[in-house]
Write an enzyme that holds these catalytic residues in place. Sequence first.
Site, PDB file in Angstrom:
ATOM      1  CD  GLU A 299      11.949  41.294  14.825  1.00 39.36           C
ATOM      2  OE1 GLU A 299      11.105  41.551  15.703  1.00 39.36           O
ATOM      3  OE2 GLU A 299      11.942  40.234  14.173  1.00 39.36           O
ATOM      4  CD1 TRP A 302       7.727  42.223  13.969  1.00 38.69           C
ATOM      5  CD2 TRP A 302       5.662  42.191  14.859  1.00 38.69           C
ATOM      6  NE1 TRP A 302       7.074  41.098  13.512  1.00 38.69           N
ATOM      7  CE2 TRP A 302       5.813  41.048  14.046  1.00 38.69           C
ATOM      8  CE3 TRP A 302       4.445  42.386  15.524  1.00 38.69           C
ATOM      9  CZ2 TRP A 302       4.786  40.110  13.879  1.00 38.69           C
ATOM     10  CZ3 TRP A 302       3.431  41.459  15.355  1.00 38.69           C
ATOM     11  CH2 TRP A 302       3.611  40.345  14.535  1.00 38.69           C
ATOM     12  CD1 TRP A 330      -8.393  34.652  31.555  1.00 35.26           C
ATOM     13  CD2 TRP A 330      -6.578  33.462  31.052  1.00 35.26           C
ATOM     14  NE1 TRP A 330      -7.983  35.015  30.289  1.00 35.26           N
ATOM     15  CE2 TRP A 330      -6.872  34.302  29.956  1.00 35.26           C
ATOM     16  CE3 TRP A 330      -5.476  32.617  30.956  1.00 35.26           C
ATOM     17  CZ2 TRP A 330      -6.110  34.324  28.789  1.00 35.26           C
ATOM     18  CZ3 TRP A 330      -4.717  32.640  29.789  1.00 35.26           C
ATOM     19  CH2 TRP A 330      -5.028  33.481  28.733  1.00 35.26           C
ATOM     20  CG  ASN A 366      11.529  39.276  21.041  1.00 40.12           C
ATOM     21  OD1 ASN A 366      10.516  39.739  21.551  1.00 40.12           O
ATOM     22  ND2 ASN A 366      11.497  38.544  19.929  1.00 40.12           N
ATOM     23  CD1 TRP A 384      -4.518  37.845  27.761  1.00 42.12           C
ATOM     24  CD2 TRP A 384      -3.546  39.850  28.007  1.00 42.12           C
ATOM     25  NE1 TRP A 384      -5.419  38.809  27.360  1.00 42.12           N
ATOM     26  CE2 TRP A 384      -4.848  40.044  27.485  1.00 42.12           C
ATOM     27  CE3 TRP A 384      -2.747  40.955  28.234  1.00 42.12           C
ATOM     28  CZ2 TRP A 384      -5.370  41.308  27.214  1.00 42.12           C
ATOM     29  CZ3 TRP A 384      -3.262  42.231  27.966  1.00 42.12           C
ATOM     30  CH2 TRP A 384      -4.565  42.390  27.460  1.00 42.12           C
ATOM     31  CD1 TRP A 407       3.067  41.293  28.053  1.00 40.70           C
ATOM     32  CD2 TRP A 407       2.488  39.236  28.711  1.00 40.70           C
ATOM     33  NE1 TRP A 407       3.993  40.869  28.974  1.00 40.70           N
ATOM     34  CE2 TRP A 407       3.662  39.619  29.409  1.00 40.70           C
ATOM     35  CE3 TRP A 407       1.946  37.982  28.970  1.00 40.70           C
ATOM     36  CZ2 TRP A 407       4.288  38.775  30.341  1.00 40.70           C
ATOM     37  CZ3 TRP A 407       2.570  37.143  29.900  1.00 40.70           C
ATOM     38  CH2 TRP A 407       3.721  37.534  30.571  1.00 40.70           C
TER      39      TRP A 407
HETATM   40  P1  FAD Z   1      16.016  44.477  18.380  1.00 37.91           P
HETATM   41  O1  FAD Z   1      15.908  43.068  17.948  1.00 37.91           O
HETATM   42  O2  FAD Z   1      17.310  45.142  18.156  1.00 37.91           O
HETATM   43  O3  FAD Z   1      14.840  45.252  17.622  1.00 37.91           O
HETATM   44  C1  FAD Z   1      14.926  46.626  17.243  1.00 37.91           C
HETATM   45  C2  FAD Z   1      13.728  47.380  17.766  1.00 37.91           C
HETATM   46  O4  FAD Z   1      12.550  46.883  17.188  1.00 37.91           O
HETATM   47  C3  FAD Z   1      13.519  47.251  19.262  1.00 37.91           C
HETATM   48  O5  FAD Z   1      14.336  48.147  19.951  1.00 37.91           O
HETATM   49  C4  FAD Z   1      12.040  47.544  19.400  1.00 37.91           C
HETATM   50  O6  FAD Z   1      11.792  48.925  19.398  1.00 37.91           O
HETATM   51  C5  FAD Z   1      11.475  46.950  18.130  1.00 37.91           C
HETATM   52  N1  FAD Z   1      10.970  45.594  18.357  1.00 37.91           N
HETATM   53  C6  FAD Z   1      11.652  44.430  18.248  1.00 37.91           C
HETATM   54  N2  FAD Z   1      10.824  43.381  18.473  1.00 37.91           N
HETATM   55  C7  FAD Z   1       9.603  43.907  18.724  1.00 37.91           C
HETATM   56  C8  FAD Z   1       8.336  43.344  19.017  1.00 37.91           C
HETATM   57  N3  FAD Z   1       8.135  42.018  19.101  1.00 37.91           N
HETATM   58  N4  FAD Z   1       7.310  44.182  19.252  1.00 37.91           N
HETATM   59  C9  FAD Z   1       7.464  45.524  19.179  1.00 37.91           C
HETATM   60  N5  FAD Z   1       8.647  46.105  18.884  1.00 37.91           N
HETATM   61  C10 FAD Z   1       9.696  45.309  18.661  1.00 37.91           C
HETATM   62  N6  FAD Z   1       9.202  45.834  23.294  1.00 37.91           N
HETATM   63  C11 FAD Z   1       9.138  47.092  23.759  1.00 37.91           C
HETATM   64  O7  FAD Z   1       9.759  47.984  23.177  1.00 37.91           O
HETATM   65  N7  FAD Z   1       8.398  47.411  24.862  1.00 37.91           N
HETATM   66  C12 FAD Z   1       7.698  46.463  25.543  1.00 37.91           C
HETATM   67  O8  FAD Z   1       7.013  46.794  26.522  1.00 37.91           O
HETATM   68  C13 FAD Z   1       7.764  45.120  25.094  1.00 37.91           C
HETATM   69  N8  FAD Z   1       7.115  44.135  25.773  1.00 37.91           N
HETATM   70  C14 FAD Z   1       7.170  42.829  25.291  1.00 37.91           C
HETATM   71  C15 FAD Z   1       6.463  41.832  25.964  1.00 37.91           C
HETATM   72  C16 FAD Z   1       6.510  40.514  25.510  1.00 37.91           C
HETATM   73  C17 FAD Z   1       5.706  39.442  26.217  1.00 37.91           C
HETATM   74  C18 FAD Z   1       7.285  40.203  24.373  1.00 37.91           C
HETATM   75  C19 FAD Z   1       7.335  38.785  23.849  1.00 37.91           C
HETATM   76  C20 FAD Z   1       7.979  41.186  23.696  1.00 37.91           C
HETATM   77  C21 FAD Z   1       7.935  42.513  24.141  1.00 37.91           C
HETATM   78  N9  FAD Z   1       8.631  43.542  23.471  1.00 37.91           N
HETATM   79  C22 FAD Z   1       8.543  44.834  23.929  1.00 37.91           C
HETATM   80  C23 FAD Z   1       9.303  43.295  22.184  1.00 37.91           C
HETATM   81  C24 FAD Z   1      10.780  42.912  22.243  1.00 37.91           C
HETATM   82  O9  FAD Z   1      11.004  41.880  23.177  1.00 37.91           O
HETATM   83  C25 FAD Z   1      11.712  44.080  22.558  1.00 37.91           C
HETATM   84  O10 FAD Z   1      11.400  45.183  21.741  1.00 37.91           O
HETATM   85  C26 FAD Z   1      13.165  43.678  22.295  1.00 37.91           C
HETATM   86  O11 FAD Z   1      13.528  42.593  23.123  1.00 37.91           O
HETATM   87  C27 FAD Z   1      14.073  44.848  22.532  1.00 37.91           C
HETATM   88  O12 FAD Z   1      15.406  44.477  22.340  1.00 37.91           O
HETATM   89  P2  FAD Z   1      16.257  45.147  21.198  1.00 37.91           P
HETATM   90  O13 FAD Z   1      16.089  46.617  21.248  1.00 37.91           O
HETATM   91  O14 FAD Z   1      17.657  44.615  21.359  1.00 37.91           O
HETATM   92  O15 FAD Z   1      15.562  44.561  19.902  1.00 37.91           O
END
Ligand code: FAD
Length: 480
Positions: A299, A302, A330, A366, A384, A407
Site C-alpha cells: 500500500e 501505491w 458526464w 480507504n 471524477w 479518483w
Molecule cells: P494504510 O492502509 O495504513 O496504508 C499505508 C500508507 O500507504 C498510507 O498512509 C498511504 O500513504 C499509502 N496508501 C495506502 N493506500 C493507498 C492508495 N490507494 N493510494 C496511494 N497511497 C496509498 N491517499 C492519500 O494519501 N492522499 C489522498 O489524497 C488520497 N485520496 C484518495 C482518494 C480516493 C478516491 C481513494 C479511493 C483513495 C485515496 N487515497 C489517498 C488512498 C487511501 O485511501 C489512503 O492513503 C488511506 O485511506 C490512508 O489510510 P492509512 O494511512 O490508514 O492507510
Amino acid sequence: MSERENSPHILVWLRNDLRLADNPALSAAIEAAGSGGSVTVAYILEEGGDLDVSARPLGAAARWWLHHSLDRLGASLRERGLELVLRRGDPFRTITDLMQETGATAVYWNRRYTNARQTDSTIMASLRETGRETGVEALSFHANYLNEPWAVQTGQGTPFRVFTPYWRACLALPEPRHPLPEPNWPATSQQQAQPQTLHSDDLASWNLLPTSPDWSGGLTASWQPGEAGAHEVLHQFITEGLANYHLRDNPAEPATSKLSPHLRFGEISPFHVWDAVRQARATSGSPQLATNAARFLSEVGWREFNASILFHFPGLTTRNVRPEFDAFPWSEPDPGLLEAWRRGRTGIPIIDAGMRELWHTGTMHNRVRMIVASFLVKNLLVDWRVGESWFWDTLVDADEASNPGNWQWVAGSGLDAAPYFRVFNPELQAQKFDPDGEYVRRWVPEVGTAGYPGPIVDLRETRAAALDAYSAMRSASGQS
Ligand code: FAD
C-alpha cells in the site's frame, strides 16, 4: 578574513518534509556548516503560481494540518537553537531574498516530484548559473519516497503503467536504506551565527486555521499533526495494528496505520516506516504478520506508484490519463444530489457514513473512499474531477498524486484503473465490509429510524445508465 566569513551559511528550504529525523537536506546542511557555519531553516507558503509548474494551493483541511505541523516543527527547532523562518509568496523571489538576507553560500532541499519540480529546476538552474561567479551552491536530495520516479523502469526503459510489475520491480531493487537519525546539533555557536534580524511571518497571519465558523473540532480530536505525533502513530500501528492488517478493508476496525497525512506532509519518511516494518517482521517471525507486512508495504507502494504517475503524466489532476474518457458523457451535476453526497445525506448508509467521517475528521477509510467515489462517478454520473476537488478540500491527507490518481483509478480513466463497468453496489459492499453495521451506526446513528430518508437515486437504474454512458463513450471513441 575571519573564520565566520569562510564558514558555510546554508539555507535549508523545507517543503513536504516537515521533520528533523531522516531529513537528508537538513542533516547535510548541519554537517556542512560544522561548528563555525550557520543553518537557516525556511518554509515558504507558495502562492499565486500556475498549476502546471507550482504547488497546488492547499485545501482547507490540509491548511489546518499545515498550521499545526509548522507550529510543532518551529517549537522543535527552537528547542535546538534554530528559528523556523516563515515566508509567503513566489518561491523563486523568496529564496533569492533569503539567500541575500542571510548571506547564504548554499541552499539545500529535498526533491519533490510534483509539477512544482519545475519551479525547483528553475531556481536550481539560476542559482547554479550565478554560483559560477559567486560560488553559491544549490543541492537537492532524495528523501520522501523510497524510490525516485525515474529509478523504477521497465526493461525497455519506460515507466510502468501497471502497479503489480511496478511493485515487483521495486522489491527487486536493493532494500531501502535505514533512516538517518536526527542531525547532531552543534551547540550555541549555531544559534549565534543565524542572522538575528531575519524576518519571519507570524504563523497566525497566514490564516491557515478556519475561524468563522471554526469547524476544526473533529480534526483536533482525531489527529496530532507533527513529527512526534507521526512517530506515535507508527509505533501504535506496529505494536497493535499490523497484526490486524488483514482486516484493513473493514472500516469499523482500527486495522490501518493512519499514517497518510503524516507521510503527506513528510513528518515521517517512508524509510522510517519501512524500517519499522522490517524490524517488526524480523522480531515476530509469524507468517501472518509477514503477510500483513508485505500487504501494508505494497500500500505504501501505491503512494510511490501514484507519485510516479504524476511525474510522468503531469496532467493527472485535470486530464484523463486514458484519452478515450474525454468523450465520456458526464452529467451536469444536480446541485441537490451533489450536496447530498457531500454532506452525507444520500439515504445510502455506507455512503453517508463515509462522507460524514470525512467532514468530521478530515479522513475516510480507504474502502469507503472507493465506494463513495464509485457512487459519485457511476451512479450519479458526475465527472471524477468534481469529487476529486471535494476530497482535495476536505482531506487532511489530500495529496497531489494520490488523490487524482485514486479518483482516476475508480473512474476507470487512470493507469491500471478499475474497469469502468465494474460498478460497486454500496449495499453489497456494506454487507461484506461492515457486516454488523458498526461503522455505519458510528456516523449515521439515525439509520433504521423514520428520521433517515430513502436513497436519493435507484441503484439499479443508475447502474444501468452508467453502463449505457460507458458504451456511448466507447462508441464515440471508436472502441465498440
Ligand atoms: P494504510 O492502509 O495504513 O496504508 C499505508 C500508507 O500507504 C498510507 O498512509 C498511504 O500513504 C499509502 N496508501 C495506502 N493506500 C493507498 C492508495 N490507494 N493510494 C496511494 N497511497 C496509498 N491517499 C492519500 O494519501 N492522499 C489522498 O489524497 C488520497 N485520496 C484518495 C482518494 C480516493 C478516491 C481513494 C479511493 C483513495 C485515496 N487515497 C489517498 C488512498 C487511501 O485511501 C489512503 O492513503 C488511506 O485511506 C490512508 O489510510 P492509512 O494511512 O490508514 O492507510
